[in-house]
Write an enzyme that holds these catalytic residues in place. Structure first.
Site, PDB file in Angstrom:
ATOM      1  N   ARG A   1      36.554  37.738  50.809  1.00 36.66           N
ATOM      2  CA  ARG A   1      35.353  38.349  51.390  1.00 36.66           C
ATOM      3  C   ARG A   1      34.214  38.373  50.394  1.00 36.66           C
ATOM      4  O   ARG A   1      34.406  38.560  49.191  1.00 36.66           O
ATOM      5  CB  ARG A   1      35.665  39.776  51.823  1.00 36.66           C
TER       6      ARG A   1
ATOM      7  N   CYS B   1      30.498  40.521  50.286  1.00 34.71           N
ATOM      8  CA  CYS B   1      29.767  41.597  50.949  1.00 34.71           C
ATOM      9  C   CYS B   1      28.487  41.830  50.168  1.00 34.71           C
ATOM     10  O   CYS B   1      28.541  42.128  48.970  1.00 34.71           O
ATOM     11  CB  CYS B   1      30.613  42.867  51.017  1.00 34.71           C
TER      12      CYS B   1
END
Length: 125
Positions: free
Chosen positions: A101, A103
């Site tokens: 991920r 972010c």
């Protein structure tokens, strides 16, 4: 390349697709907290918006022949990093396989929303 389209997720707000499948991989467009049944934003808090975003992503994944447990990578956009912990609480209920991920905080999201998420996922062939 095969476009992905479902009425169960919001229609694209511009000249793009909900996603594309190529060589067994789904590349989704970012999803925001639009309720596809009403085509409006009803969610107010970061938790409510993240929940709607994840529901929308789930429908795009399903339409492509994939699922949350087949997600390889997510890119998450937050309008305020102060929402990071609350966002993570909801996100973690859906992305239990813990995909890679990124972010980041951004200045503004479409419709002045609080979060947007896109995925790259394996598609069952």
């Amino acid at each position: 390349m095969k476009p992905v389209a479902t009425e169960k997720a919001p229609k694209a707000l511009g000249p793009y697709s909900q996603g594309y499948v190529h060589n067994g991989i789904l590349y989704s467009a970012g999803q925001i907290a639009i309720n596809p049944e009403t085509n409006t934003v009803e969610a107010v808090t970061i938790e409510e918006q993240t929940e709607q975003v994840c529901k929308n992503l789930g429908e795009v994944l399903r339409a492509a022949g994939s699922s949350f447990d087949k997600v390889l990578k997510t890119t998450c956009f937050l309008s305020d990093m102060g929402d990071f912990a609350a966002f993570n609480e909801v996100y973690g209920k859906y992305f239990t396989s813990k995909p890679a991920r990124s972010c980041v905080a951004v200045k503004t999201l479409p419709k002045n929303l609080l979060c947007e998420v896109e995925v790259i996922a394996v598609v069952e062939e």
